[in-house]
Design an enzyme around this catalytic site. Structure first.
Site, short mmCIF file in Angstrom:
data_model
loop_
_atom_site.label_atom_id
_atom_site.label_comp_id
_atom_site.label_asym_id
_atom_site.label_seq_id
_atom_site.Cartn_x
_atom_site.Cartn_y
_atom_site.Cartn_z
N CYS A 13 0.81 -1.23 0.00
CA CYS A 13 0.00 0.00 0.00
C CYS A 13 0.84 1.27 0.00
CB CYS A 13 -0.99 -0.02 1.14
SG CYS A 13 -0.24 -0.18 2.75
N ILE A 14 2.14 1.17 0.27
CA ILE A 14 2.97 2.38 0.14
C ILE A 14 4.19 2.09 -0.74
CG2 ILE A 14 2.32 3.55 2.26
CD1 ILE A 14 4.98 2.53 3.48
#
Lengths: 416, 102
Positions: free
Chosen positions: B101-102
């Site tokens: 997600c990052i």
């Protein structure tokens, strides 16, 4: 009398029980929740246990403290769901029929999926921190560990709380620095992905953290086996990494109940419509939280945003109306970077984390993708919010279910 | 952003991964494979087709899944796409890189 059955009384199941009690009329609906455990764990707190930031008692409370009185509580293991006959078979042989079913059985670690991970060194030299037992065992280990090669490892995606392993690395750096023994500890982060940060903006903004904290990265590492006798992990491509202490995130899998029911994917996740959260198994089954196969993060914040959408969709379904509330994959989370600072990220299915302010665009007070003390305070305050608001289905001010674009800087990326 | 691959203008991200699978052609795949120093054989094409199907079904791609695909096994997958097979095969197949997600 109709019956709503919720399987699992974790974060998602408990929220759904609290929200649906308010929606379903007492004289028409009975609510039942099934979970074999009596303890509710504050899972975000597991990260802090090994470093003595939280104590074990900070993360456990009785499940029953968070369930409304009207909800009938069954403490039993679940054998399987039989969608064709609308019934759930419990491990004690009991059958429960339902009109509407919510599957919230979450996911758990499956260390047995990797050769050699489970050995006589498990919880001696090889640890997980995604379970209460693992986090407590690691806590004990770190109290007396004299240093060496610390390897933090992700087996494969998807995992619960994808940033937790990185946070673990940051907190480990701070922990050993504060103990005055950072020079005795070599920290390596091993990931199956192409790097610690995989999204362009986050990668550009945050790569400095790894340098600053002297954390080495081994990327594209697809683990084949753990050689616990020689303290090495091997990957399929021939890479190997030595460790003295291996902190691994094993394969995460949905509940075995899903496999027994015959409708899970290869990791036991339930096929779910990514917008409506209705299962693809049967119309009267909805799925929430870590149990779904959605391309969203497996995290409590996601379950919380899903719950708001799902409640509306379930009510429309009951009333025979089309469902029109769509989940956008919204997620946000604090990322601890150690020494009393944290980052905050906010994103959804289509938008990657960017810079800006949160929850009020342009005002904050929290800053996105920037290390601040305020963000760290936010993360610590969140435990109170979790126990007192989130589980009980009390709306959290200014934080809507779908992602806000206000006050964010999307200029660094292209939007479609 | 866009780039020209096999004489066609296609949408890509900053790392050169295609962002619209509809624009993908075999000629484009060959050109990306050349850039990545990968030689494609008949088996490689079967794997590419399988990967594209997973993407269309929104199933997350993992090494384990490739191993259980019935199309190839993990050892062969590494031989077909050396050094980061998932990353390279995704790029050649015209789908996004597997990410967190990052």
């Amino acid at each position: 009398m109709k019956r709503l059955v919720i399987l699992g009384a974790g974060t998602a199941g408990t929220m759904m029980a609290n929200l649906m009690v308010k929606k379903l009329p007492k004289h028409e609906w009975e609510l039942v929740i099934v979970d074999q455990n009596r303890t509710h764990y504050y899972q975000p707190g597991f990260l802090f246990l090994p470093f003595d930031i939280y104590q074990p008692e900070d993360v456990i409370k009785p499940i029953n403290d968070f369930l409304p009185k009207r909800v009938k509580r069954i403490v039993a293991g679940i054998d399987r769901v039989e969608p064709k006959s609308n019934q759930v078979l419990l491990e004690n042989g009991e059958l429960i029929t339902y009109d509407l079913l919510v599957i919230a059985t979450g996911c758990n670690i499956a260390p047995e999926e990797v050769n050699g991970m489970m050995s006589d060194k498990w919880y001696k030299e090889v640890f997980d921190f995604y379970t209460y037992d693992g986090a407590c065992a690691l806590r004990k280990k770190l109290q007396t560990w004299e240093g060496g090669k610390l390897v933090i490892h992700i087996t494969e995606m998807p995992i619960k709380c994808p940033v937790a392993p990185l946070e673990f690395a940051f907190l480990a750096d701070a922990f050993f620095t504060e103990k005055g023994m950072r020079d005795k500890v070599d920290i390596t982060f091993v990931t199956p992905l192409s790097g610690a940060f995989t999204k362009p903006v986050a990668s550009k903004q945050l790569t400095y953290l790894l340098k600053e904290k002297n954390i080495k990265i081994v990327a594209d590492f697809a683990i084949e086996r753990v050689d616990s006798d020689n303290r090495k992990i091997h990957d399929y491509g021939g890479q190997e990494v030595d460790y003295d202490l291996l902190v691994t995130v094993p394969t995460n899998m949905g509940d075995p109940m899903v496999a027994r029911s015959g409708f899970g994917n290869d990791l036991n996740y339930v096929p779910t419509d990514k917008c409506t959260l209705q299962s693809k198994v049967a119309d009267n089954i909805f799925v929430i939280g870590d149990a779904t196969d959605l391309p969203a993060s497996k995290a409590g914040a996601v379950a919380h945003f899903e719950a708001e959408v799902m409640v509306e969709n379930m009510m429309h379904f009951i009333e025979g109306k089309p469902m029109r509330f769509e989940f956008d994959g919204h997620s946000n989370c604090f990322i601890e970077t150690g020494h009393g600072k944290a980052l905050l990220i906010d994103f959804n299915y289509t938008h990657e984390p960017v810079e800006g302010s949160f929850p009020l665009g342009g005002f904050g007070p929290l800053k996105l993708l920037k290390e601040t003390r305020m963000n760290h305070m936010g993360k610590l305050a969140f435990r109170w919010v979790y126990w007192n608001m989130l589980l009980k289905g009390v709306p959290i001010p200014f934080v809507p279910a779908t992602m806000s674009h206000a006050g964010k800087d999307f200029s660094a990326i292209e939007c479609d | 952003m866009t780039t020209t691959l096999a004489g066609k203008e296609v949408n890509v991200n900053a790392e050169g991964y295609m962002t619209d699978l509809n624009q993908w052609t075999k000629e484009i795949a060959l050109e990306i494979a050349q850039q990545e120093e990968v030689t494609l054989n008949e088996k490689s094409w079967q794997v590419i087709t399988w990967i594209q199907e997973q993407f269309k079904n929104e199933d997350a791609l993992t090494i384990r899944k490739v191993g259980k695909s019935g199309v190839t096994d993990i050892k062969e997958f590494y031989e077909l796409f050396p050094n980061g097979p998932l990353k390279k095969a995704s790029k050649i197949a015209g789908i996004p890189k597997p990410v967190s997600c990052i």
